[in-house]
Design a protein around this motif. Sequence first.
Motif, mmCIF file in Angstrom:
data_model
loop_
_atom_site.group_PDB
_atom_site.id
_atom_site.type_symbol
_atom_site.label_atom_id
_atom_site.label_comp_id
_atom_site.label_asym_id
_atom_site.label_seq_id
_atom_site.Cartn_x
_atom_site.Cartn_y
_atom_site.Cartn_z
ATOM 1 N N LEU A 267 -28.979 -0.015 7.940
ATOM 2 C CA LEU A 267 -27.311 0.443 7.714
ATOM 3 C C LEU A 267 -26.407 -0.492 8.837
ATOM 4 O O LEU A 267 -26.738 -0.053 10.257
ATOM 5 C CB LEU A 267 -26.803 1.342 6.858
ATOM 6 N N VAL A 268 -25.447 -1.424 8.720
ATOM 7 C CA VAL A 268 -24.025 -1.516 9.750
ATOM 8 C C VAL A 268 -23.886 -0.626 9.376
ATOM 9 O O VAL A 268 -23.651 0.699 8.746
ATOM 10 C CB VAL A 268 -23.821 -3.376 8.894
ATOM 11 N N THR A 269 -23.518 0.145 10.984
ATOM 12 C CA THR A 269 -23.325 1.629 11.810
ATOM 13 C C THR A 269 -21.677 0.722 12.158
ATOM 14 O O THR A 269 -20.097 1.780 12.128
ATOM 15 C CB THR A 269 -23.513 2.157 12.709
ATOM 16 N N ASN A 270 -21.429 -0.399 12.556
ATOM 17 C CA ASN A 270 -19.634 -0.656 13.348
ATOM 18 C C ASN A 270 -19.897 -2.042 13.275
ATOM 19 O O ASN A 270 -21.032 -3.073 13.530
ATOM 20 C CB ASN A 270 -20.444 -0.914 14.888
ATOM 21 N N VAL A 271 -18.737 -2.240 12.628
ATOM 22 C CA VAL A 271 -18.201 -4.292 13.064
ATOM 23 C C VAL A 271 -17.262 -4.098 13.645
ATOM 24 O O VAL A 271 -15.992 -3.568 13.938
ATOM 25 C CB VAL A 271 -17.298 -3.968 11.312
ATOM 26 N N ARG A 272 -17.584 -5.059 15.182
ATOM 27 C CA ARG A 272 -16.379 -5.036 15.346
ATOM 28 C C ARG A 272 -15.632 -6.407 15.388
ATOM 29 O O ARG A 272 -16.552 -7.726 15.383
ATOM 30 C CB ARG A 272 -16.306 -5.123 16.553
ATOM 31 N N MET A 273 -14.229 -6.923 15.046
ATOM 32 C CA MET A 273 -14.412 -7.964 15.103
ATOM 33 C C MET A 273 -13.473 -8.825 15.875
ATOM 34 O O MET A 273 -11.823 -8.405 16.332
ATOM 35 C CB MET A 273 -13.456 -8.458 13.503
ATOM 36 N N VAL A 274 -13.502 -9.517 17.189
ATOM 37 C CA VAL A 274 -12.288 -10.191 18.040
ATOM 38 C C VAL A 274 -11.823 -11.243 17.830
ATOM 39 O O VAL A 274 -12.377 -12.656 17.181
ATOM 40 C CB VAL A 274 -12.955 -10.523 19.327
ATOM 41 N N VAL A 275 -10.184 -11.602 17.414
ATOM 42 C CA VAL A 275 -9.621 -12.739 16.464
ATOM 43 C C VAL A 275 -8.163 -12.844 17.894
ATOM 44 O O VAL A 275 -7.722 -14.111 17.609
ATOM 45 C CB VAL A 275 -8.591 -12.342 15.378
ATOM 46 N N ASN A 276 -8.316 -11.999 18.751
ATOM 47 C CA ASN A 276 -7.938 -12.354 19.231
ATOM 48 C C ASN A 276 -7.321 -13.472 20.648
ATOM 49 O O ASN A 276 -8.535 -13.572 21.254
ATOM 50 C CB ASN A 276 -7.160 -10.762 21.161
ATOM 51 N N PRO A 277 -6.655 -14.503 20.465
ATOM 52 C CA PRO A 277 -7.164 -16.259 20.690
ATOM 53 C C PRO A 277 -7.206 -16.095 22.662
ATOM 54 O O PRO A 277 -8.448 -16.619 23.053
ATOM 55 C CB PRO A 277 -6.127 -16.928 20.416
ATOM 56 N N GLU A 278 -6.622 -15.136 22.836
ATOM 57 C CA GLU A 278 -6.720 -14.844 24.841
ATOM 58 C C GLU A 278 -8.315 -14.170 25.268
ATOM 59 O O GLU A 278 -8.816 -14.644 26.158
ATOM 60 C CB GLU A 278 -5.839 -13.785 25.622
ATOM 61 N N LYS A 279 -8.859 -14.089 24.504
ATOM 62 C CA LYS A 279 -10.571 -13.613 24.830
ATOM 63 C C LYS A 279 -11.236 -14.215 24.026
ATOM 64 O O LYS A 279 -12.340 -14.460 23.789
ATOM 65 C CB LYS A 279 -10.338 -12.158 23.853
#
Length: 295
Positions: A267-279
């Motif tokens: 199962l998926v336990t963590n979802v990490r979404m980076v949408v900060n354009p600086e990153k």
Amino acid sequence: MGERRHLLSLAFRMLGTISEAEDAVQETYIRWYRMDPLKREKIDVPRAWLTRVAGRVCLDMLGSARARRERYVGPWLPEPVPTSAFAELGEDPLERVTLDDSVSMALLVVLEAMTPAERVAFVLHDVFRLPFPDIAEIVGRTPAACRQLATSARARVQASPSRTVPRSEHDEVVRRFAAATRTGDLDALIKALDPTAVLRSDGGGVVKAARNPIYGADRVARFLLGALTKQPQAEVVEQQTHDGLGFVIWREGRITGVVTLDVLGGLVTNVRMVVNPEKLSLWTLPSGADEGTIT
């Protein structure tokens, strides 16, 4: 200057963002060129000197970086980097695996929970194979104390069970997760998520993102499907990352987000979404550039 890529690679693992790593490398070079030329000529192995100085610079920066992240808008996540970002490092296949894993989001998140001294000791010894007497000079402790720091840090890393999941299993689970997301099947998506799943979205106050972590399979699933409904023009594309299969979000011909996931027990336990354009600077290179390559 031939050591720049090595130093940037090292500093990124210590600091978690390319911009901070570049600042650390710049400061390292300032100290090199400010040195008396006669003293500089007496340094037999410039890489060793530069590595030690970069380590000290990063150690100093980690304290102020932690303070900045406490003021950060929303969840702070390390910067995701393309799989080719440090491609020239690790000619030995076993070393290559170690270096690839050491820039995974899963590991960088664990490193963020360490003390600055633990993080420096772990990165320099376990990733870059620096001996403890050299690390002792950097952190201002005895070699025995540095060995203990690395041992403590290693225990933290090994306590993260999702990092032991085979890549093939990880990718299979992520594809099942993706299929449920694409079809908008809420029940199937909830079943693909661990009941205690967590979603963190890093917009840094620059773009719209969830200001707080989202907990629980039902809430995570509803957030994801709602976000896709609100952005019909966005295209979510599968992308291999240092964490295994993940996704990039395309809008108007450019990447506006990178998603990585942790998997455990099917199962998926963590979802990490980076949408900060600086990153996302390494994902939005000018046309014709080699994607993900640091120059």
